[in-house]
Structures are given as C-alpha cells and as structure tokens.
Design an enzyme around this catalytic site. Structure first.
Site: not given
Ligand code: NAD
Length: 389
Positions: A11, A167
């Site tokens: 990640g 979002e």
C-alpha cells in the site's frame, strides 16, 4: 553479507518504504522483498470513483512489477498468514520468508463495532474489488427496478460521514441521476441517505467547511440523518437508534477502520483498535528489527491525538522507516518520525471539494478539488508512476 529486508504490504506505506530503501542502498548491502496479495498497488484515496462508475478499475490500480521495473526490489505475490518474530520468519499462504529486518505495512480493515448484521449485509469500500461490487450492485438495482418496482432498490444508504463516507456520497450524488437516466428510472424516486452517529458530518473538521459540504450535498438531493447511530442491519432494512428503519437494498458502511489481526496475533503490542504501538523511529515497541507503519500502527501526534490513517501520513512513515532501517544497518543516528502535515481535502463529487491546507488556509469548490488532484499527481510522481496515470 547483504541484510534481508522483508516488507509486508504494498500500500502507500509499504511501497514507498521499498522504493526509498532501494534508493538508499546497494544490492551488496541489502536484499529487499516486497510481499502483496495482489499484483497491483491500489490508489485507495480514489476508490469512491470506480464505486459509482465515474472511473474504471485501471484508473485506480498500478502494476507493482511495472513500478518496480529494474529496481532491486523483488516482488512476491502472496498472502501473509502469520509472523514469528522470534524465529524471524513470515508464513505466507504459499511459502515462508526469513528476514533480518521486517516492515509490516498491512493496512487496516473495516471496524463493525459488533453491530448485528452490519458485516453480513453491508458493502465496504476498502479495495478496488469492493468498489467493483458496489458499482455492479447499484447498476443491478437500477436495471431491475422496472421488474418489481421495489422502492428499496432506489434507496442508497451510506453509514458514517467521515471522509470516506462523504467522498462516496458526493460521487453518488453526481452519478445516481446519470445512472437513473441510463436505466429509465424516474430520478425523483432515488433516495441517497447518509447516516452519522456524531452530531455533525465530518466530525472534528472545520465547521465552516463542513457547512459548505452539507449545503452542497443537500442541494444535490442528499438526505443527512445525524446524531443517530446505525444499530442493526437486516436484509433489506437498516435500523437506527432512534427506532426509525430505512428499507434499502444498499447499505455501504464507512464507519471506521481497525488494525489487521495478524499484528496482534504476532504478539506485537496493540491499542484497543488493533493498531501496533511503535516508538519514535516507527519500530514495534520492544522489537528493534521490526517496523510497523501505515494504518497498521498507532502514533500520537504532539497534540496528543493519533495521526490519522491517511495516505499522506502513511507515505511519510514509509520514508521514515526506510531511512531508519538504513541508519540501523550503518550504525548511524536514527530519525524521529516528524511528518509534514499538508492538510486534508475531501472531494464532494467530480468537480468540488473542501479542504484545509497547511495549518491555516481553507479551500472550497473547484480550487480545493484541484488541490486534491495535485496531491494525487505528486504521489504518482514520487512512486515513478506518473506516465501511467
Ligand atoms: P472515520 O473513522 O474517519 O469516520 C467514520 C464515521 O462513521 C465517523 O464520523 C463516525 O462517527 C461514524 N460512525 C461510527 N459508528 C457509526 C454508527 N453506528 N452509525 C453511524 N455512523 C457511525 O473513517 P473513514 O471515513 O473511513 O476515514 C478513515 C481515515 O481515513 C480518517 O483518518 C480519514 O481522515 C482518512 N481519509 C481521508 C481522506 C482524504 O484525505 N480525502 C479520504 C478518506 C479517508
């Protein structure tokens, strides 16, 4: 002999750590192995876009092998099962790896707070696969509505109004009318509801910006239910603490994250939400050869609150761990983790955002959206992936 550094997770934290360590060292000094369960790196900060079909999977994934290119980092596609820090060995699903230095950057998983039915009957948005599942499900609800006219197919609930929830809600507010038109569904029948336990959306964020976000989303049809936790989910029904119920086929849970279980199972000291406690050099407490970075760890900022599990903090942890592994190898002075805080920006759809920049500046609308976009490109440049985006 070269030291063997094993980095678990590609990640933001793990990938940046691997790339930085590659830059600092020679192949004679170090062997770097990066393990990840997929062959791609995910731009997790953009997942709300493929979740509604505004972007495609290819826009939010990058091949790890192509990022690594000819660098000396060896990539192993596998799943981490357990860590034996006494034997200095990591068990993967298909093999074992020994190490001199270990970096754990395995991220976080969804926190369900023990709410009955939530795990079983909700969608989450922590990976591109989950984003794909949400998109397919929404399309299917709209596509099949004409067959049975079940209104619950046109009610979309997002649980949690943190940055992830907001979002996603912003993206849904833009895309649901487009999808409704595509499937000949009356737009006015669509309901988009965001449920938040705290008394305000984006708890803790600047109140003026929160008010801008709320007005913008409400103007696009979003209904907020605030100060009311989700307490149970059954197939087709979301129950709220107020006693109200929402009939819906779509519950998307963005109510929080916790550390991955493999960290506590390995015996590293963790806080109640499963994140490892680390020292000022990002090493697991009591383990001078193990660094735990990104969402898998817990670090208090000077203001006494934990650093948030964001890409911005994770990449800086990755850099810091790389420097400190190198310093340890060379018996040099280590660097304390002291991140530069650039602010936080939440997109509210495809061309709008709100954000705090640095310590004082506030931004909203298109300008804030450009700031968020710029931070994505800065990150892509850092990992050498700009040309692919
Ligand atoms: P979060 O923990 O920040 O937000 C979860 C929200 O869910 C909270 O507002 C909480 O009050 C609410 N909640 C919890 N239980 C609930 C319940 N039972 N019913 C209803 N609401 C409930 O989680 P997140 O939004 O996934 O964010 C995780 C981290 O990632 C945060 O630090 C965030 O700032 C960061 N993030 C940043 C960005 C960005 O910078 N653009 C985007 C996404 C996430």
């Amino acid at each position: 002999m070269a030291k063997k550094v094993v980095i678990l997770g590609a990640g933001y934290a793990g990938l940046v750590c691997a790339l930085e360590l590659n830059k600092l060292t020679t192949a004679q000094e170090v062997e770097i192995i990066l393990v990840n369960k997929h062959e791609y790196h995910q731009l997790v900060t953009q997942l709300h876009e493929p979740a509604v079909g505004a972007k495609e999977e290819k826009d939010v994934t990058l091949s790890i092998n192509s990022i690594l290119g000819a660098k000396k980092v060896k990539f192993v596609k596998d799943v981490v099962v357990s860590i034996d820090n006494e034997a200095k060995e990591v068990k993967l699903e298909n093999s074992k790896l020994s190490y001199d230095y270990l970096v754990v950057a395995l991220g976080s998983e969804t926190e369900y707070f023990g709410i009955p039915g939530l795990k079983e009957y909700s969608f989450t948005l922590k990976s591109v696969n989950q984003a794909n599942r949400i998109r397919e499900h929404i399309e299917n609800c709209l596509k099949t509505y004409s067959q049975d006219k079940k209104d619950s197919k046109l009610t979309f609930v997002v649980g949690g109004a943190g940055f992830t929830g907001i979002e996603l809600v912003g993206e849904l507010a833009d895309m649901l009318p487009v999808l409704a038109q595509k499937h000949n569904v009356p737009k006015d029948k669509i309901k988009l509801i965001n449920v938040e336990a705290a008394p305000m959306i984006l708890p803790g964020f600047d109140e003026e910006l929160v008010s801008v976000a709320k007005k913008s989303l409400e103007a696009r049809g979003v209904q907020f239910i605030i100060g009311t936790p989700v307490v149970q989910v059954e197939p087709g029904i979301v129950h709220l603490k107020s006693g109200d119920t929402i009939p819906t086929e779509t519950m998307i849970w963005t109510g929080g994250v916790r550390g991955v279980p493999v960290v506590a199972e390995a015996g590293f000291e963790t806080e109640p939400r499963g994140r490892a406690k680390v020292d000022e050099y990002m090493r697991a407490v009591g383990h001078e050869d193990v660094w735990i970075i990104g969402d898998s760890c817990f670090v208090l900022a000077p203001n006494g609150r934990p650093y948030p599990p964001t890409a911005q903090i994770s990449t800086q942890m990755g850099e810091n761990a790389a420097v400190n592994i190198y310093s340890t190898m060379k018996h040099m002075k280590k660097e304390k983790f002291d991140p530069v805080l650039l602010g936080a920006v939440a997109s509210l759809g495809r061309k709008e955002a709100i954000g705090s920049i640095g310590n004082k500046m506030k931004a909203k609308g298109w300008l804030a959206y450009r700031v968020k976009d710029a931070s994505k490109y800065r990150y892509l440049a850092k990992i050498g992936a700009l040309l692919k985006s």
